[in-house]
Design a protein around this motif. Sequence first.
Motif, PDB file in Angstrom:
ATOM      1  N   PRO A 121       0.824  -1.224   0.000  1.00 54.32           N
ATOM      2  CA  PRO A 121       0.000   0.000   0.000  1.00 54.32           C
ATOM      3  C   PRO A 121       0.856   1.271   0.000  1.00 54.32           C
ATOM      4  CG  PRO A 121      -0.819  -1.564   1.632  1.00 54.32           C
ATOM      5  CD  PRO A 121       0.475  -2.121   1.119  1.00 54.32           C
ATOM      6  N   THR A 122       1.962   1.256   0.757  1.00 55.96           N
ATOM      7  CA  THR A 122       2.832   2.434   0.789  1.00 55.96           C
ATOM      8  C   THR A 122       3.504   2.631  -0.565  1.00 55.96           C
ATOM      9  OG1 THR A 122       3.236   1.948   3.117  1.00 55.96           O
ATOM     10  CG2 THR A 122       4.648   3.596   2.108  1.00 55.96           C
ATOM     11  N   LYS A 123       3.954   1.519  -1.168  1.00 58.38           N
ATOM     12  CA  LYS A 123       4.562   1.605  -2.502  1.00 58.38           C
ATOM     13  C   LYS A 123       3.583   2.214  -3.500  1.00 58.38           C
ATOM     14  CE  LYS A 123       8.155  -1.834  -3.258  1.00 58.38           C
ATOM     15  NZ  LYS A 123       8.467  -3.039  -4.035  1.00 58.38           N
ATOM     16  N   LEU A 124       2.333   1.758  -3.456  1.00 61.00           N
ATOM     17  CA  LEU A 124       1.313   2.287  -4.364  1.00 61.00           C
ATOM     18  C   LEU A 124       1.117   3.784  -4.150  1.00 61.00           C
ATOM     19  CD1 LEU A 124      -1.406  -0.509  -4.308  1.00 61.00           C
ATOM     20  CD2 LEU A 124      -0.360   0.435  -6.378  1.00 61.00           C
ATOM     21  N   ALA A 125       1.058   4.182  -2.870  1.00 61.12           N
ATOM     22  CA  ALA A 125       0.873   5.607  -2.553  1.00 61.12           C
ATOM     23  C   ALA A 125       2.054   6.426  -3.059  1.00 61.12           C
ATOM     24  CB  ALA A 125       0.701   5.788  -1.046  1.00 61.12           C
ATOM     25  N   VAL A 126       3.262   5.880  -2.931  1.00 63.44           N
ATOM     26  CA  VAL A 126       4.465   6.560  -3.419  1.00 63.44           C
ATOM     27  C   VAL A 126       4.385   6.758  -4.925  1.00 63.44           C
ATOM     28  CG1 VAL A 126       6.951   6.275  -3.815  1.00 63.44           C
ATOM     29  CG2 VAL A 126       5.998   5.831  -1.540  1.00 63.44           C
ATOM     30  N   MET A 127       4.040   5.669  -5.636  1.00 63.43           N
ATOM     31  CA  MET A 127       3.983   5.754  -7.097  1.00 63.43           C
ATOM     32  C   MET A 127       2.911   6.755  -7.546  1.00 63.43           C
ATOM     33  SD  MET A 127       6.392   3.933  -8.168  1.00 63.43           S
ATOM     34  CE  MET A 127       6.173   3.583  -9.912  1.00 63.43           C
ATOM     35  N   GLU A 128       1.772   6.726  -6.870  1.00 63.44           N
ATOM     36  CA  GLU A 128       0.693   7.657  -7.239  1.00 63.44           C
ATOM     37  C   GLU A 128       1.122   9.101  -7.029  1.00 63.44           C
ATOM     38  OE1 GLU A 128      -2.968   6.689  -5.240  1.00 63.44           O
ATOM     39  OE2 GLU A 128      -3.198   4.807  -6.341  1.00 63.44           O
ATOM     40  N   GLU A 129       1.778   9.359  -5.898  1.00 65.10           N
ATOM     41  CA  GLU A 129       2.196  10.732  -5.576  1.00 65.10           C
ATOM     42  C   GLU A 129       3.267  11.220  -6.555  1.00 65.10           C
ATOM     43  OE1 GLU A 129       1.205  13.967  -3.125  1.00 65.10           O
ATOM     44  OE2 GLU A 129       0.258  12.015  -3.388  1.00 65.10           O
ATOM     45  N   VAL A 130       4.241  10.357  -6.835  1.00 66.86           N
ATOM     46  CA  VAL A 130       5.311  10.748  -7.764  1.00 66.86           C
ATOM     47  C   VAL A 130       4.733  10.984  -9.165  1.00 66.86           C
ATOM     48  CG1 VAL A 130       7.409   9.959  -8.940  1.00 66.86           C
ATOM     49  CG2 VAL A 130       7.185   9.681  -6.469  1.00 66.86           C
ATOM     50  N   GLU A 131       3.820  10.104  -9.582  1.00 68.99           N
ATOM     51  CA  GLU A 131       3.231  10.269 -10.914  1.00 68.99           C
ATOM     52  C   GLU A 131       2.388  11.545 -10.995  1.00 68.99           C
ATOM     53  OE1 GLU A 131       1.419   6.455 -11.465  1.00 68.99           O
ATOM     54  OE2 GLU A 131       3.214   5.611 -12.393  1.00 68.99           O
ATOM     55  N   LEU A 132       1.679  11.877  -9.908  1.00 63.29           N
ATOM     56  CA  LEU A 132       0.903  13.112  -9.870  1.00 63.29           C
ATOM     57  C   LEU A 132       1.806  14.321 -10.104  1.00 63.29           C
ATOM     58  CD1 LEU A 132      -1.954  14.139  -7.608  1.00 63.29           C
ATOM     59  CD2 LEU A 132       0.099  15.490  -7.371  1.00 63.29           C
ATOM     60  N   TRP A 133       2.952  14.350  -9.408  1.00 65.88           N
ATOM     61  CA  TRP A 133       3.860  15.504  -9.549  1.00 65.88           C
ATOM     62  C   TRP A 133       4.620  15.467 -10.869  1.00 65.88           C
ATOM     63  CZ3 TRP A 133       2.931  19.661  -7.029  1.00 65.88           C
ATOM     64  CH2 TRP A 133       2.218  19.580  -5.827  1.00 65.88           C
ATOM     65  N   ALA A 134       4.914  14.266 -11.370  1.00 63.06           N
ATOM     66  CA  ALA A 134       5.570  14.163 -12.684  1.00 63.06           C
ATOM     67  C   ALA A 134       4.640  14.698 -13.783  1.00 63.06           C
ATOM     68  CB  ALA A 134       5.960  12.712 -12.964  1.00 63.06           C
ATOM     69  N   ARG A 135       3.325  14.410 -13.657  1.00 57.17           N
ATOM     70  CA  ARG A 135       2.355  14.944 -14.636  1.00 57.17           C
ATOM     71  C   ARG A 135       2.281  16.468 -14.554  1.00 57.17           C
ATOM     72  NH1 ARG A 135      -0.708  10.266 -13.200  1.00 57.17           N
ATOM     73  NH2 ARG A 135      -1.894  11.440 -11.659  1.00 57.17           N
ATOM     74  N   ARG A 136       2.356  16.994 -13.332  1.00 59.08           N
ATOM     75  CA  ARG A 136       2.333  18.451 -13.170  1.00 59.08           C
ATOM     76  C   ARG A 136       3.574  19.081 -13.814  1.00 59.08           C
ATOM     77  NH1 ARG A 136      -0.381  19.685  -7.146  1.00 59.08           N
ATOM     78  NH2 ARG A 136      -2.401  18.779  -7.665  1.00 59.08           N
ATOM     79  N   VAL A 137       4.725  18.436 -13.628  1.00 64.63           N
ATOM     80  CA  VAL A 137       5.949  18.940 -14.266  1.00 64.63           C
ATOM     81  C   VAL A 137       5.800  18.897 -15.789  1.00 64.63           C
ATOM     82  CG1 VAL A 137       8.416  18.493 -14.664  1.00 64.63           C
ATOM     83  CG2 VAL A 137       7.500  18.435 -12.335  1.00 64.63           C
ATOM     84  N   ALA A 138       5.241  17.806 -16.314  1.00 65.47           N
ATOM     85  CA  ALA A 138       5.030  17.686 -17.766  1.00 65.47           C
ATOM     86  C   ALA A 138       4.108  18.798 -18.272  1.00 65.47           C
ATOM     87  CB  ALA A 138       4.449  16.318 -18.112  1.00 65.47           C
ATOM     88  N   ALA A 139       3.051  19.112 -17.493  1.00 68.41           N
ATOM     89  CA  ALA A 139       2.126  20.190 -17.877  1.00 68.41           C
ATOM     90  C   ALA A 139       2.843  21.543 -17.864  1.00 68.41           C
ATOM     91  CB  ALA A 139       0.924  20.210 -16.937  1.00 68.41           C
ATOM     92  N   ILE A 140       3.701  21.747 -16.853  1.00 69.02           N
ATOM     93  CA  ILE A 140       4.487  22.986 -16.764  1.00 69.02           C
ATOM     94  C   ILE A 140       5.415  23.097 -17.980  1.00 69.02           C
ATOM     95  CG2 ILE A 140       6.450  24.000 -15.508  1.00 69.02           C
ATOM     96  CD1 ILE A 140       4.933  23.146 -12.889  1.00 69.02           C
ATOM     97  N   GLU A 141       6.050  21.978 -18.323  1.00 72.44           N
ATOM     98  CA  GLU A 141       6.971  22.012 -19.468  1.00 72.44           C
ATOM     99  C   GLU A 141       6.229  22.201 -20.788  1.00 72.44           C
ATOM    100  OE1 GLU A 141       9.220  18.481 -18.626  1.00 72.44           O
ATOM    101  OE2 GLU A 141      10.587  19.571 -17.307  1.00 72.44           O
ATOM    102  N   ALA A 142       4.921  21.908 -20.770  1.00 70.97           N
ATOM    103  CA  ALA A 142       4.090  22.106 -21.975  1.00 70.97           C
ATOM    104  C   ALA A 142       3.435  23.493 -22.008  1.00 70.97           C
ATOM    105  CB  ALA A 142       3.018  21.020 -22.040  1.00 70.97           C
ATOM    106  N   GLY A 143       3.689  24.321 -20.985  1.00 69.14           N
ATOM    107  CA  GLY A 143       3.197  25.700 -21.060  1.00 69.14           C
ATOM    108  C   GLY A 143       2.344  26.202 -19.907  1.00 69.14           C
ATOM    109  N   VAL A 144       1.936  25.319 -18.965  1.00 70.05           N
ATOM    110  CA  VAL A 144       1.222  25.801 -17.770  1.00 70.05           C
ATOM    111  C   VAL A 144       2.214  26.622 -16.939  1.00 70.05           C
ATOM    112  CG1 VAL A 144       0.145  25.068 -15.594  1.00 70.05           C
ATOM    113  CG2 VAL A 144      -0.455  23.921 -17.732  1.00 70.05           C
ATOM    114  N   ARG A 145       1.744  27.727 -16.379  1.00 69.96           N
ATOM    115  CA  ARG A 145       2.618  28.598 -15.574  1.00 69.96           C
ATOM    116  C   ARG A 145       2.176  28.592 -14.114  1.00 69.96           C
ATOM    117  NH1 ARG A 145       7.097  29.452 -17.833  1.00 69.96           N
ATOM    118  NH2 ARG A 145       6.518  27.311 -18.257  1.00 69.96           N
TER     119      ARG A 145
END
Length: 313
Positions: free
Chosen positions: A278-302
């Motif tokens: 369960p902790t591993k799953l939570a880690v992966m979900e959290e990291v993926e959430l922030w990785a998606r935000r970084v991808a959105a920022i790199e695509a032009g979100v400010r």
Amino acid sequence: MTDKDGASGHGPSLKTRLYAWWEGYDLSGMKAKKGDEPAPEPEQPQPAAPGPGMNRWGKPLWTATRIEVAEKMWGEGFNTPGGADHIPYLVKPLGLNPAMSVLDLAAGLGGTSRTMAGKYGCWVTGLEASELLAKEGMVRSFKLGLEKKAPVETFNPEHFGYPKRVDAIVYKEGLFFVRDKEQMFDGMELALKPRGHLLITDYIAEADVMGVKAVQGWCDKEPLTPNLWPKDRMANAFAQRNLDLRIAEDITDTHRGLILSAIQGLVEHLEKFQLDTPTKLAVMEEVELWARRVAAIEAGVRVYRFYAIKPAE
């Protein structure tokens, strides 16, 4: 230079290291194999409007495990980028002092509230939509003897009103989730004393950015549906309420840097530990959430910092 995963360009990327940790194999002799990444999650039906503290699929936004992971990423008492070191830079325009009362909206675990109260002596009330986060935030305020100077309570950002008037309001990366931002701006303006200060940091996007694939992917998978405004619409929201907008500053690079260094730190920490599933799953979900935000920022979100003053009556 860092690559998009925040790795140094030598050896495996952060993402590869993370999946290696997930699968439980040693990276020293490993080459990432295609198909290591888990299959994408099936699309889940989306109900119209989740209640406070619930995600768009009707589940609680926060769990004890997710809180544990977030604090490992951002520091004790924090669940978003920028721990105690970052807050003084962020709130500098407010000129906080012991005579001031402050509302901290999207307070989370109360780290920002406690940092302001502890460093500047002001009286801060943290308001948070998630009951669990607010409860855990209050526990942390009690532990530090700040239950009176920095309490954390629940509120509904879609129906915002505050019975007292305050000297300052801080709203750190929470407004972009609010569906009815106009009522939120009305509520904030009403809650401010004359000459009161309003500081908002938030994700914004121009119309042409919203159609970009990485931004669409982020919006579709974010636990709450983002409602992103362009910069001009934000500026107009201040102007319509006669709030004097003094600062509209692009802080995207700082924000992105905070996220990437937090992911890097988390991966380095995790490589030393065996965790339950369960902790591993939570880690992966959290990291993926922030990785998606970084991808959105790199695509032009400010990410912007807006600072305004309410006029004297």
